[in-house]
Enzyme design. Sequence first.
Site, PDB file in Angstrom:
ATOM      1  N   HIS A   1      -0.435   4.818   7.015  1.00  0.00           N
ATOM      2  CA  HIS A   1       0.222   5.394   5.842  1.00  0.00           C
ATOM      3  C   HIS A   1       0.548   6.867   6.086  1.00  0.00           C
ATOM      4  O   HIS A   1       0.050   7.464   7.039  1.00  0.00           O
ATOM      5  CB  HIS A   1      -0.681   5.222   4.624  1.00  0.00           C
TER       6      HIS A   1
ATOM      7  N   ASP B   1      -3.267   8.264   7.972  1.00  0.00           N
ATOM      8  CA  ASP B   1      -4.453   7.527   8.437  1.00  0.00           C
ATOM      9  C   ASP B   1      -4.149   6.524   9.534  1.00  0.00           C
ATOM     10  O   ASP B   1      -4.956   5.642   9.815  1.00  0.00           O
ATOM     11  CB  ASP B   1      -5.115   6.816   7.250  1.00  0.00           C
TER      12      ASP B   1
ATOM     13  N   SER C   1       0.804  -1.224   0.000  1.00  0.00           N
ATOM     14  CA  SER C   1       0.000   0.000   0.000  1.00  0.00           C
ATOM     15  C   SER C   1       0.835   1.271   0.000  1.00  0.00           C
ATOM     16  O   SER C   1       0.308   2.349  -0.268  1.00  0.00           O
ATOM     17  CB  SER C   1      -0.935   0.019   1.215  1.00  0.00           C
TER      18      SER C   1
END
Length: 548
Positions: free
Chosen positions: A518, A515, A209
């Site tokens: 990340h 978040d 991610s």
Amino acid sequence: MGEIGGNDYNYPLFLGRSMKEVQTFVPLVVDKIINALQTLITVGGARKILLQNNLPIGCSAAYLTQYATGLGEPLDEMGCMPRFNNFAQNGNDLLRTRVEELQAKHPDVKFVIADYYNAALRILKSPQSFGLQKNVLVACCGAGGPYNFNYSIRCGEEGAVSCANPRQHFNWDGIHLTDAAYGKIANLFLDGTFTSPPLNTLCSSFGDSLADTGNYLTSIISNGSKPDFDNLPYGETYFHKPTDRLSDGRLIVDYIANASGLPLLDPYLSNRTSTFECGVNFAVVGATALDADFFTSRNIESLGTTFSLDTQIQWFLSQRKKFCATYRGTACNKHFANALFLMGEIGGNDYNYPLFLGRSMKEVQTFVPLVVDKIINALQTLITVGGARKILLQNNLPIGCSAAYLTQYATGLGEPLDEMGCMPRFNNFAQNGNDLLRTRVEELQAKHPDVKFVFADYYNAALRILQSPQSFGLQKNVLVACCGAGGPYNFNYSIRCGEKGAVSCANPRQHFNWDGIHLTDAAYGKIANLFLDGTFTSPPLNTLCSRF
């Protein structure tokens, strides 16, 4: 830009004007080109410019017909007219000098000069090695004469005839080239042989991610699912809409692509039929280095995806096969040798999944050598099968400073903190894994001395910012997530960023953590700068490519 300017010389020379007169046009033509480039930059906002120069006109069937056949102009060993080729090359040299001056005024603009002149000469000197017939100075389509060119009867007019096999010809109609010739010149541009700096049209990225630009969303959208990061405020700062990146804006891979003069990478799953002209991103949100079976056999369930690193490598090899079916032989090999490969960050989820499930650090430490093995095997495949020769490898972040880890282990379980407010036991775990990865990469480098590895130290670059956030323009409390639903670190497993009840901070540009897991566009940008300036890359990143 270009080729442009050739006709400024063609018109008068075909009318029989003297070379001496036409030479006075050259500085004026170059001025016009430079002014056009200046306008594109300052008014049009251009930041990536490919500039093509003039062809060797002394090898043109039209010029040869008029000046060699008609007026006895001397020829060289190739059968070309050196006086005319020197004229073209002198104009090209002046253009290059002026572009270099323009580059100095606009260091943020990426110029690439594509050397049409010498690429064409390379083919003309050895046509048969490029699959062309020996007599390449003769036009394919024309109405006869030594060079099959006749001013009175041009290709397409009654009386002109095309050759049987244009694919074996260089010159098409006396002035312009064949599809085959343009293709071969394009290959010499794409593989970097006649572009300065190398065109490097390819960048491939593998990871999770921290690098995915849309593969995960594409993989689940057919099921009618929609992840939380497909909602605002994801993407709000830079793109002003969700772009399937787990950030408010760009990722490291985006900054690297911009710095190297490449477009942002498209996700592989969004267009599996495409080839590699503009690069491909194979990274997937939630991806692990180890295969899913490893985790299920240990009762570690609920993986974000089954698209592991092995799967991503297989995707790459499939796409490479398609690319090389179009650009064959040395063009294919050089293309991938000139390409930039970004590996990672990958492996973090192999530890995140079990640790977020409450598995012991002792158990998860046993995964580290296996994870590193997988990464090394992937790199080995990229080198020996994929032809990779330039690899940027990124390591794991200091997870002991992550809002998600701090929420679970510091707030929930009383894990000790250091002076920064991070958990040293978790940071030491991450760093030990990074150290092992570096050692193994150095061993791989010794086996492949022709491969250029650059180790990008995500861990220490992030720590540098976290230790002195205000000097990087960030707020003091950088361990708190920008987007979340409350709690000491603004992270809540039950209500994630993008879900109802979560709120974004007023100014993400002053935050490091986005978040809970990340990072923000600002944080990725600052880390990318520390990579690009060589502070946390070993050797410095600019050793991979002159673009950086």
